[in-house]
Write an enzyme that holds these catalytic residues in place. Structure first.
Site, PDB file in Angstrom:
ATOM      1  CE1 TYR A  22      -3.513   2.698   0.615  1.00 56.94           C
ATOM      2  CE2 TYR A  22      -2.173   3.315   2.508  1.00 56.94           C
ATOM      3  CZ  TYR A  22      -3.209   3.584   1.633  1.00 56.94           C
ATOM      4  OH  TYR A  22      -3.923   4.748   1.767  1.00 56.94           O
ATOM      5  CD  GLU A  44      -8.024   7.217   5.284  1.00 56.86           C
ATOM      6  OE1 GLU A  44      -7.973   7.051   6.517  1.00 56.86           O
ATOM      7  OE2 GLU A  44      -7.030   7.060   4.552  1.00 56.86           O
ATOM      8  CD1 TRP A  52      -3.868   2.061   5.684  1.00 54.55           C
ATOM      9  CD2 TRP A  52      -6.009   2.628   5.934  1.00 54.55           C
ATOM     10  NE1 TRP A  52      -4.381   2.366   4.446  1.00 54.55           N
ATOM     11  CE2 TRP A  52      -5.694   2.716   4.571  1.00 54.55           C
ATOM     12  CE3 TRP A  52      -7.314   2.936   6.336  1.00 54.55           C
ATOM     13  CZ2 TRP A  52      -6.617   3.100   3.601  1.00 54.55           C
ATOM     14  CZ3 TRP A  52      -8.240   3.322   5.362  1.00 54.55           C
ATOM     15  CH2 TRP A  52      -7.891   3.393   4.020  1.00 54.55           C
TER      16      TRP A  52
END
Length: 195
Positions: A22, A44, A52
């Site tokens: 990522y 988000e 995350w």
């Protein structure tokens, strides 16, 4: 044969292959596509209170469960479908408030889109171009900024939820609105050149 030197990355991305991929391919790359910006805003918001890493691991399942995270489709998902997701066994984030907020945020995004270009609207908070920071340590990177606070305020006025100042700053980082790769990271210069 000489070995290639190891790439220097932002410390948060080390030690996990999903984070590393990522970081290397997505984080900090400027996004100018409305659907991609919408999807990222939803993801988000899903992160609130979670890592995350958790969101990244469930991203595919979240897309599948929530109409591909396409705002026009997600806005039409029935409440019964969302209730079914809460009771189901799929690998999604089962949080009633977040799932219903995703649908409400899709409707708010479509309403914004009817009035103006959402890409231009979202990018206005950084003056229409990425902010290139020059942090040398993760301790220097803020959790929020006046710009993310203003974005949060304006999104809430439009009916969005799960868009607090910290979420908005993480969003700005992910969407490449700000380049918070450390200056020592090999992606700092690469993302700067995309600005």
């Amino acid at each position: 044969m000489p070995t290639q030197p190891e790439r220097v990355r932002c410390p948060w991305s080390e030690g996990d292959s999903l984070y590393r991929r990522y970081h290397d391919e997505e984080w900090g790359v400027p996004i100018y596509d409305g659907n991609q910006l919408f999807e990222l805003l939803i993801l988000e918001g899903m992160q609130a209170g979670l890592s995350w890493r958790t969101v990244l691991g469930k991203r595919g399942a979240i897309r599948k469960a929530l109409a591909g995270l396409v705002p026009e489709k997600l806005a039409e998902v029935g409440d019964g479908t969302i209730e079914g997701l809460l009771a189901g066994s799929g690998d999604i984030i089962r949080n009633r408030a977040k799932l219903f907020a995703a649908k409400a945020n899709a409707r708010a995004f479509l309403e914004l889109s009817r009035r103006e270009d959402p890409v231009t609207w979202l990018w206005q908070f950084v003056g229409g171009a990425p902010v290139i920071n020059a942090y040398e340590s993760m301790r220097e990177v803020p959790a929020s900024t006046p710009q993310s606070t203003e974005m949060s305020t304006q999104l809430k006025k439009l009916g969005f939820s799960f868009v607090g100042p910290t979420i908005c700053y993480a969003y700005m980082q992910s969407a490449g609105m700000v380049n918070d790769h450390l200056v020592s990271c090999f992606r700092h210069e690469a993302c700067r050149q995309l600005a």
